[in-house]
Design a protein around this motif. Structure first.
Motif, PDB file in Angstrom:
ATOM      1  N   THR A  52     -22.313 -37.791   1.709  1.00 26.77           N
ATOM      2  CA  THR A  52     -23.160 -37.283   2.739  1.00 26.77           C
ATOM      3  C   THR A  52     -21.948 -37.265   3.859  1.00 26.77           C
ATOM      4  O   THR A  52     -21.543 -36.481   4.542  1.00 26.77           O
ATOM      5  CB  THR A  52     -24.054 -37.499   3.257  1.00 26.77           C
ATOM      6  OG1 THR A  52     -25.159 -37.775   2.047  1.00 26.77           O
ATOM      7  CG2 THR A  52     -24.789 -36.500   3.997  1.00 26.77           C
ATOM      8  N   THR A 160     -25.628 -22.775 -10.676  1.00 28.26           N
ATOM      9  CA  THR A 160     -25.611 -22.408  -9.399  1.00 28.26           C
ATOM     10  C   THR A 160     -25.077 -23.431  -8.455  1.00 28.26           C
ATOM     11  O   THR A 160     -25.448 -24.421  -8.660  1.00 28.26           O
ATOM     12  CB  THR A 160     -27.279 -22.571  -9.160  1.00 28.26           C
ATOM     13  OG1 THR A 160     -27.932 -21.463  -9.951  1.00 28.26           O
ATOM     14  CG2 THR A 160     -27.570 -22.013  -7.621  1.00 28.26           C
ATOM     15  N   THR A 162     -24.054 -25.861  -5.718  1.00 29.46           N
ATOM     16  CA  THR A 162     -24.818 -26.691  -4.586  1.00 29.46           C
ATOM     17  C   THR A 162     -24.728 -26.550  -3.159  1.00 29.46           C
ATOM     18  O   THR A 162     -23.814 -25.762  -2.744  1.00 29.46           O
ATOM     19  CB  THR A 162     -24.565 -28.301  -4.818  1.00 29.46           C
ATOM     20  OG1 THR A 162     -23.271 -28.551  -4.449  1.00 29.46           O
ATOM     21  CG2 THR A 162     -24.537 -28.633  -6.178  1.00 29.46           C
ATOM     22  N   ASP A 163     -25.816 -26.880  -2.321  1.00 33.78           N
ATOM     23  CA  ASP A 163     -25.670 -26.619  -0.950  1.00 33.78           C
ATOM     24  C   ASP A 163     -24.610 -27.287  -0.310  1.00 33.78           C
ATOM     25  O   ASP A 163     -23.936 -26.602   0.462  1.00 33.78           O
ATOM     26  CB  ASP A 163     -26.933 -27.319  -0.337  1.00 33.78           C
ATOM     27  CG  ASP A 163     -28.350 -26.388  -0.717  1.00 33.78           C
ATOM     28  OD1 ASP A 163     -28.002 -25.430  -1.165  1.00 33.78           O
ATOM     29  OD2 ASP A 163     -29.323 -27.024  -0.373  1.00 33.78           O
ATOM     30  N   GLU A 164     -23.910 -28.618  -0.869  1.00 33.97           N
ATOM     31  CA  GLU A 164     -22.880 -29.060  -0.284  1.00 33.97           C
ATOM     32  C   GLU A 164     -21.598 -28.497  -0.791  1.00 33.97           C
ATOM     33  O   GLU A 164     -20.631 -28.058   0.207  1.00 33.97           O
ATOM     34  CB  GLU A 164     -22.511 -30.542  -0.878  1.00 33.97           C
ATOM     35  CG  GLU A 164     -23.532 -31.557  -0.305  1.00 33.97           C
ATOM     36  CD  GLU A 164     -24.703 -31.545  -1.012  1.00 33.97           C
ATOM     37  OE1 GLU A 164     -24.864 -30.601  -2.151  1.00 33.97           O
ATOM     38  OE2 GLU A 164     -25.844 -32.242  -0.630  1.00 33.97           O
ATOM     39  N   ILE A 166     -21.666 -25.187  -1.229  1.00 35.30           N
ATOM     40  CA  ILE A 166     -21.593 -23.840  -0.294  1.00 35.30           C
ATOM     41  C   ILE A 166     -20.911 -24.244   1.149  1.00 35.30           C
ATOM     42  O   ILE A 166     -20.210 -23.464   1.693  1.00 35.30           O
ATOM     43  CB  ILE A 166     -23.045 -23.365  -0.191  1.00 35.30           C
ATOM     44  CG1 ILE A 166     -23.404 -22.777  -1.964  1.00 35.30           C
ATOM     45  CG2 ILE A 166     -23.052 -22.216   0.462  1.00 35.30           C
ATOM     46  CD1 ILE A 166     -24.708 -22.009  -1.923  1.00 35.30           C
ATOM     47  N   ALA A 167     -21.647 -25.367   1.583  1.00 35.54           N
ATOM     48  CA  ALA A 167     -21.248 -25.950   3.062  1.00 35.54           C
ATOM     49  C   ALA A 167     -19.829 -25.772   3.289  1.00 35.54           C
ATOM     50  O   ALA A 167     -19.225 -25.408   4.231  1.00 35.54           O
ATOM     51  CB  ALA A 167     -21.951 -26.954   3.103  1.00 35.54           C
ATOM     52  N   ILE A 191     -27.376 -15.999  -3.400  1.00 39.36           N
ATOM     53  CA  ILE A 191     -26.826 -16.872  -2.662  1.00 39.36           C
ATOM     54  C   ILE A 191     -25.821 -16.548  -1.495  1.00 39.36           C
ATOM     55  O   ILE A 191     -25.772 -17.016  -0.565  1.00 39.36           O
ATOM     56  CB  ILE A 191     -25.588 -17.390  -4.063  1.00 39.36           C
ATOM     57  CG1 ILE A 191     -26.300 -18.353  -4.879  1.00 39.36           C
ATOM     58  CG2 ILE A 191     -24.682 -18.499  -3.246  1.00 39.36           C
ATOM     59  CD1 ILE A 191     -26.965 -19.724  -4.628  1.00 39.36           C
ATOM     60  N   LYS A 194     -28.225 -16.394   1.332  1.00 44.41           N
ATOM     61  CA  LYS A 194     -28.456 -17.660   1.966  1.00 44.41           C
ATOM     62  C   LYS A 194     -27.349 -18.037   2.797  1.00 44.41           C
ATOM     63  O   LYS A 194     -27.541 -18.709   3.735  1.00 44.41           O
ATOM     64  CB  LYS A 194     -29.068 -18.447   0.860  1.00 44.41           C
ATOM     65  CG  LYS A 194     -29.101 -19.948   1.367  1.00 44.41           C
ATOM     66  CD  LYS A 194     -29.408 -20.644  -0.016  1.00 44.41           C
ATOM     67  CE  LYS A 194     -29.207 -22.079  -0.058  1.00 44.41           C
ATOM     68  NZ  LYS A 194     -29.376 -22.633  -1.140  1.00 44.41           N
ATOM     69  N   SER A 195     -26.237 -17.798   2.206  1.00 45.30           N
ATOM     70  CA  SER A 195     -24.918 -18.703   2.775  1.00 45.30           C
ATOM     71  C   SER A 195     -24.512 -17.952   4.048  1.00 45.30           C
ATOM     72  O   SER A 195     -24.435 -18.654   5.087  1.00 45.30           O
ATOM     73  CB  SER A 195     -23.860 -18.492   1.860  1.00 45.30           C
ATOM     74  OG  SER A 195     -24.270 -19.025   0.544  1.00 45.30           O
ATOM     75  N   ASP A 198     -27.724 -17.506   6.531  1.00 40.28           N
ATOM     76  CA  ASP A 198     -28.339 -18.742   6.753  1.00 40.28           C
ATOM     77  C   ASP A 198     -29.896 -18.387   6.475  1.00 40.28           C
ATOM     78  O   ASP A 198     -30.883 -19.009   7.247  1.00 40.28           O
ATOM     79  CB  ASP A 198     -28.256 -19.452   7.889  1.00 40.28           C
ATOM     80  CG  ASP A 198     -28.752 -20.969   8.057  1.00 40.28           C
ATOM     81  OD1 ASP A 198     -28.943 -21.518   6.813  1.00 40.28           O
ATOM     82  OD2 ASP A 198     -28.730 -21.219   9.070  1.00 40.28           O
ATOM     83  N   ASN A 200     -33.351 -18.010   4.213  1.00 47.90           N
ATOM     84  CA  ASN A 200     -34.108 -18.779   3.108  1.00 47.90           C
ATOM     85  C   ASN A 200     -35.118 -17.848   2.464  1.00 47.90           C
ATOM     86  O   ASN A 200     -35.875 -18.252   1.571  1.00 47.90           O
ATOM     87  CB  ASN A 200     -34.791 -19.828   3.552  1.00 47.90           C
ATOM     88  CG  ASN A 200     -33.739 -21.108   3.639  1.00 47.90           C
ATOM     89  OD1 ASN A 200     -32.808 -21.227   2.651  1.00 47.90           O
ATOM     90  ND2 ASN A 200     -33.601 -21.964   4.712  1.00 47.90           N
TER      91      ASN A 200
END
Ligand code: URA
Length: 258
Positions: A52, A160, A162-164, A166-167, A191, A194-195, A198, A200
């Protein structure tokens, strides 16, 4: 016994790494006696995910670097040399956006698949052919649009992202949007929804509604989300809904062009 190669585990490992195609008769990547094989169940999450702390530093670097890119070519160079996303290690290509940079419509998908990874361009495989046909049905060719993805690197085995992942890739996408400055964004699948927004909410609840995205230069873009073409390849009964979304896009374009 420990040193013996377990063929199934080796194949599983290759598939997770994205090696899921045979390109010749002679094995070039076949397991050799000396190859260290870590069984999947022994790979810890820590080994494959960036921590993180380093993600926030990477994210900060990516954001700062992207703002310095004043053209798509500069942004592409930055992306090619960016090492903050683990997906790059298993991908063959960095798949940057493609099409007309002066377009009014920018399409955003999820991530390259096997064909895109091999060829180095977005939406050139089966999904891409379907997308081309859907665009043609409303009188648009892909050369009139700009097509890109949330992620420039293929997730191994098309998993798929991961959120990381994508971020850390998002600053590159957002800068691409700024540099293109389209009037309309068409988001292909959950995706992208969401990206970029932002959001959900599910794609099934959100598709077909006009939404907005604020560009930093005080410009509001019109945004429409619809199902991803790969979903349509699996669920052709959803094609009618996407057709109505494409008609909405056509109408909005003709209003903008008036
Ligand atoms: N799916 C995507 O989301 N993007 C591509 O480029 C290809 C398939």
């Amino acid at each position: 016994m420990d040193k013996q190669i377990n063929i199934q585990e080796t194949l599983d490992w290759y598939i997770v790494a994205g090696v899921d195609e045979v390109v010749g008769d002679t094995p070039g990547l076949a397991a050799e006696k000396t190859l260290p094989v870590t069984p999947l169940n022994k790979i810890s999450v820590k080994q494959v995910n960036v921590s993180t702390v380093s993600i926030s530093a990477t994210l900060k670097n990516a954001k700062e670097a992207c703002q310095k890119a004043n053209s798509l070519d500069e942004l592409r160079e930055l992306m090619i040399h960016f090492d903050g996303c683990n997906l790059k290690n298993t991908a063959a290509s960095t798949v940057f956006g493609d099409g007309n940079p002066k377009t009014k419509v920018m399409l955003i998908g999820e991530a390259p698949g096997a064909d895109e990874d091999r060829i180095g361009k977005p939406f050139v495989g089966r999904c891409g052919h379907l997308l081309d046909k859907m665009l043609a049905a409303i009188g648009l060719s892909r050369n009139e649009c700009y097509i890109t993805n949330v992620l420039p690197w293929r997730p191994p085995g098309n998993r798929t992202p991961t959120d990381e992942e994508i971020a850390v890739c998002l600053p590159f996408l957002k800068r691409q949007i700024e540099l293109i400055g389209p009037d309309i964004l068409l988001l292909l699948g959950g995706i992208a929804l969401k990206s970029v927004l932002d959001c959900n909410d599910s794609i099934s609840r959100t598709r077909g509604k006009w939404l907005q995205y604020s560009l930093s230069q005080n410009k509001e873009l019109q945004v429409l989300a619809t199902y991803h073409p790969s979903y349509l390849l699996r669920s052709s009964n959803q094609k009618a809904k996407v057709w109505t979304d494409f008609l909405r896009l056509k109408k909005k374009l003709s209003e903008i062009n008036q």
